[in-house]
Design an enzyme around this catalytic site. Sequence first.
Site, PDB file in Angstrom:
ATOM      1  N   TYR A   1     -10.951   5.641   5.377  1.00 13.25           N
ATOM      2  CA  TYR A   1     -12.090   4.945   5.705  1.00 13.25           C
ATOM      3  C   TYR A   1     -12.352   3.641   4.532  1.00 13.25           C
ATOM      4  O   TYR A   1     -13.211   3.848   3.871  1.00 13.25           O
ATOM      5  CB  TYR A   1     -13.210   5.677   6.061  1.00 13.25           C
ATOM      6  CG  TYR A   1     -12.933   6.617   7.080  1.00 13.25           C
ATOM      7  CD1 TYR A   1     -12.854   6.133   8.406  1.00 13.25           C
ATOM      8  CD2 TYR A   1     -12.625   8.013   7.013  1.00 13.25           C
ATOM      9  CE1 TYR A   1     -12.478   6.915   9.353  1.00 13.25           C
ATOM     10  CE2 TYR A   1     -12.170   8.928   7.728  1.00 13.25           C
ATOM     11  CZ  TYR A   1     -12.283   8.269   9.418  1.00 13.25           C
ATOM     12  OH  TYR A   1     -11.704   9.125  10.488  1.00 13.25           O
TER      13      TYR A   1
ATOM     14  N   ARG B   1     -15.390  12.906  17.225  1.00 12.33           N
ATOM     15  CA  ARG B   1     -14.214  12.166  16.505  1.00 12.33           C
ATOM     16  C   ARG B   1     -13.759  13.657  15.641  1.00 12.33           C
ATOM     17  O   ARG B   1     -14.421  14.088  14.489  1.00 12.33           O
ATOM     18  CB  ARG B   1     -14.796  11.153  15.587  1.00 12.33           C
ATOM     19  CG  ARG B   1     -13.808  10.824  14.611  1.00 12.33           C
ATOM     20  CD  ARG B   1     -12.434  10.228  15.000  1.00 12.33           C
ATOM     21  NE  ARG B   1     -11.672   9.672  14.132  1.00 12.33           N
ATOM     22  CZ  ARG B   1     -10.231  10.198  13.866  1.00 12.33           C
ATOM     23  NH1 ARG B   1     -10.018  11.268  14.586  1.00 12.33           N
ATOM     24  NH2 ARG B   1      -9.539   9.678  13.077  1.00 12.33           N
TER      25      ARG B   1
ATOM     26  N   HIS C   1       2.862  12.850   8.684  1.00  6.27           N
ATOM     27  CA  HIS C   1       4.162  13.736   8.593  1.00  6.27           C
ATOM     28  C   HIS C   1       5.414  12.996   9.172  1.00  6.27           C
ATOM     29  O   HIS C   1       6.467  13.610   9.173  1.00  6.27           O
ATOM     30  CB  HIS C   1       3.950  15.005   9.440  1.00  6.27           C
ATOM     31  CG  HIS C   1       2.594  15.889   8.517  1.00  6.27           C
ATOM     32  ND1 HIS C   1       1.752  16.567   9.081  1.00  6.27           N
ATOM     33  CD2 HIS C   1       2.527  15.909   7.177  1.00  6.27           C
ATOM     34  CE1 HIS C   1       1.186  17.283   8.100  1.00  6.27           C
ATOM     35  NE2 HIS C   1       1.601  16.914   7.170  1.00  6.27           N
TER      36      HIS C   1
ATOM     37  N   HIS D   1      -0.514  19.827  -1.836  1.00  5.69           N
ATOM     38  CA  HIS D   1      -0.395  19.241  -0.287  1.00  5.69           C
ATOM     39  C   HIS D   1      -1.841  18.082  -0.153  1.00  5.69           C
ATOM     40  O   HIS D   1      -2.850  18.652  -0.457  1.00  5.69           O
ATOM     41  CB  HIS D   1      -0.610  20.550   0.382  1.00  5.69           C
ATOM     42  CG  HIS D   1      -0.473  20.079   2.089  1.00  5.69           C
ATOM     43  ND1 HIS D   1      -1.441  19.988   2.852  1.00  5.69           N
ATOM     44  CD2 HIS D   1       0.131  19.219   2.595  1.00  5.69           C
ATOM     45  CE1 HIS D   1      -1.303  19.488   4.120  1.00  5.69           C
ATOM     46  NE2 HIS D   1      -0.219  18.828   4.054  1.00  5.69           N
TER      47      HIS D   1
ATOM     48  N   CYS E   1     -18.540   5.825  13.868  1.00  7.61           N
ATOM     49  CA  CYS E   1     -17.180   5.877  13.315  1.00  7.61           C
ATOM     50  C   CYS E   1     -16.965   4.398  12.638  1.00  7.61           C
ATOM     51  O   CYS E   1     -17.444   3.450  13.169  1.00  7.61           O
ATOM     52  CB  CYS E   1     -16.230   6.334  14.299  1.00  7.61           C
ATOM     53  SG  CYS E   1     -14.585   6.451  13.573  1.00  7.61           S
TER      54      CYS E   1
HETATM   55  N1  MTE Z   1     -16.068  16.590   9.622  1.00 12.48           N
HETATM   56  C1  MTE Z   1     -15.137  17.524   9.808  1.00 12.48           C
HETATM   57  N2  MTE Z   1     -15.039  18.719   9.225  1.00 12.48           N
HETATM   58  N3  MTE Z   1     -13.911  17.366  10.613  1.00 12.48           N
HETATM   59  C2  MTE Z   1     -13.704  16.016  11.087  1.00 12.48           C
HETATM   60  O1  MTE Z   1     -12.652  15.741  11.644  1.00 12.48           O
HETATM   61  N4  MTE Z   1     -14.867  13.644  11.442  1.00 12.48           N
HETATM   62  C3  MTE Z   1     -15.632  12.800  10.759  1.00 12.48           C
HETATM   63  C4  MTE Z   1     -17.014  13.030  10.571  1.00 12.48           C
HETATM   64  N5  MTE Z   1     -17.102  14.637  10.129  1.00 12.48           N
HETATM   65  C5  MTE Z   1     -15.117  15.116  10.955  1.00 12.48           C
HETATM   66  C6  MTE Z   1     -16.035  15.431  10.488  1.00 12.48           C
HETATM   67  C7  MTE Z   1     -15.504  11.598  11.396  1.00 12.48           C
HETATM   68  S1  MTE Z   1     -14.496  10.361  10.987  1.00 12.48           S
HETATM   69  C8  MTE Z   1     -16.874  11.129  12.209  1.00 12.48           C
HETATM   70  S2  MTE Z   1     -16.737   9.382  12.941  1.00 12.48           S
HETATM   71  C9  MTE Z   1     -17.679  12.037  12.519  1.00 12.48           C
HETATM   72  O2  MTE Z   1     -17.634  13.497  12.008  1.00 12.48           O
HETATM   73  C10 MTE Z   1     -17.773  12.172  13.935  1.00 12.48           C
HETATM   74  O3  MTE Z   1     -19.005  13.145  14.428  1.00 12.48           O
HETATM   75  P1  MTE Z   1     -19.049  13.678  15.559  1.00 12.48           P
HETATM   76  O4  MTE Z   1     -17.810  14.300  16.572  1.00 12.48           O
HETATM   77  O5  MTE Z   1     -19.936  14.619  15.603  1.00 12.48           O
HETATM   78  O6  MTE Z   1     -19.563  12.500  16.643  1.00 12.48           O
END
Ligand code: MTE
Length: 701
Positions: free
Chosen positions: A425, A239, A161, A137, A289
């Site tokens: 990204y 995010r 999905h 997966h 982000c």
């Molecule tokens: N880490 C985990 N475990 N899960 C997530 O969805 N999102 C990432 C990053 N780390 C993410 C993550 C993304 S895309 C971003 S932009 C940042 O966390 C956002 O951090 P914040 O929510 O503390 O601003």
Amino acid sequence: MATRFPRIAPRGFLNHGARRAPVNLTTCRLFTPRPRPIHSSRSTPHKTRIPTPRTARVAPVGLLVGGGLVASVLAFFQAHDTGNLPEASITPSADDRDPTIPRFRLSDVRKHGPDSSEPWVIFEDKVYNITDWVEAHPGGDVILRAAGGCIEPYWNIFTIHKAPHVREILDQYIIGFVDVADLGPDGRPVAEAIEDPFENDPVRDPRLITHTIKPRNAEPPNEELDRTFYTPNELFYIRHHMWVPVVEEAKADDFALTVELPDGEVKRYTIGELKAKFPTHKVTAVLQCSGNRRNDMTRHAGKTNGLQWGVGAISNAEWEGVRLSDLLADAGLDTTPAQPDTSSLHAQFTGAEAYSASIPLPKALSPTGDVLLAFKMNGETLPRDHGFPLRAIVPGNVAARSVKWLNKIVISDEEATSQWQRRDYKSFGPNEGPNPDWDKAPSIQEMPVTSAITGVWVGDCIKKVPWMGGDKADNPSSKRRTIDMAATPQKVGFTSKPKTIPCPETTPDNEPIALQGYAYSGGGRKITRVDVSLDGGATWDQAELVDDCSNPATPCHCNRSWGWTRWRYTGTLPVLSLPVSTTTILPPVLQKVGQDCEDGFGRSVSLLGQLPKKQCTTLIVKATDESYNTQPESHKGIYNVRGNLATAWHRVKICPECTRGNGKPGGVTWNTGETYGCGFRKQAEEVREGMKAAASGKGGK
Ligand code: MTE
């Protein structure tokens, strides 16, 4: 007795709904409310009484990761092999689905949970044995979170999905139908039986502007974003790709982090051990982000895929924790910088809900890289939304690498294999279209330079600018001002009070304007200049850079410039001709299309478009960093379908209008010609209402 499953699913099989059947709602609950243990692992296989069909299936990982869509369609028609099949229940006569296919009760499915050696899931009214899919997966073993119950709430989180081929991959693993006795009137397990993965998410600040609720993605409103150097925790943008894992506060110090070295050796540390063993450090760093300002790119260059962030997918904080390099050295890795055998390696981070990403190992080991394993944010325990109890902080890099709820680090010779590393990204050329070559483009790491306007005050409104300070507001020609850092709550405004009766033909001479915003560059590159234009780029001036790090209240901790630079600017707007507002000035009889008339001030107007043309001006900001990197002029030149790295000059169009109505004197009103919040405010209002309802016990979070 075992029932035989057809070797090839009949054509109509997937579309066949179950007939309505009487349902006992209380017996259909698949899940008891739980925080599931966040270290869900399949390491303790549990012997199940129900034998399941093992099939000689083609591992579908390549179908998704490698994009073999045709192969996946073919795979759908592959044989579901025979073998020992589960005990089927008796098919009631109300069930008109294929009677040769086994039926399973929800209680059977529940036995095949995340810790089972044979995890099963339900999608719609069908039961799937996903044992062979877990490894393959693309989203990793996050799929196990749904094991023993309905996969739909998880399935729906990921837009991938929705592609038909992905559904077809899942369909390879069908082993039967949900027994009709467990289905609701719509032929699906009843809603009460379906777990909400987000039910334990924290309550958020109602001021946040929300883009999606589940998972929560939200940005602070402009007036709060950079009001202070450190964004308050409750307003820091959020995010998430999934739900927020639950870790009991009292047990936070027992939360375990495993470290896997290149030779396969695995070390385990609890947070308590990290705190006791290593010195703690503070780092001042922005998280941004890669989709920050994506909505700008959409409006100025074309459709982009992803959350339509405004200028607030960025925030600044003081992080506290232990150095990753200290931990890796203790774990046994040779951390001498630029070792030939380590310089090509990667530090992969995994979060407790299954998100993962990686950074090049040299960044992790660099003595000036300041990569932290943080447990505090702005002096407080890390909030759940921002990674409690432990997160990676990778200053200067895209925030996607700062993994929250960090529970695993792997030092590997390759990047993390997740879609968040290998797909989402990245950025592409403007010509590369909607299906770029994902594998060719490097993952985004260090961020380019960017800036944004977050506050605009015009005319009398500048008296409300918190950093202007008293009588200085009466002298708009003086551009350099003492900044009052004890900023009072501010209002972003665009309105000057009525000045002239009747309305003038132009906006006033010397109409004062004040602007504020942020500038930031990745890689620790300091912002050295912020240029502002009030006339669409015809003329430029420099903004004042706020020296927050010299303020004893907001000291910066960093080896390089990882934080943002706030800037301020005051000036005077160009004089613009002022159209009249027809609806407020003209009597209704003259508002008919095509009718010429006078506007009440002796000016001839026609409602067929001959009104004096509306004039606007565009405010622009662009920043330059210490390497003389600067922002591109337009988003067209850097357009990419993902809308990543939308760093073009930030523009805000403002337009004056003359209003007079209801017997009141006329005046000049300034509006943004475009809403750069792009409708977010309305959505924010709705979310605020939801939050209020939740707080008063009337609704969800
Ligand atoms: N880490 C985990 N475990 N899960 C997530 O969805 N999102 C990432 C990053 N780390 C993410 C993550 C993304 S895309 C971003 S932009 C940042 O966390 C956002 O951090 P914040 O929510 O503390 O601003």
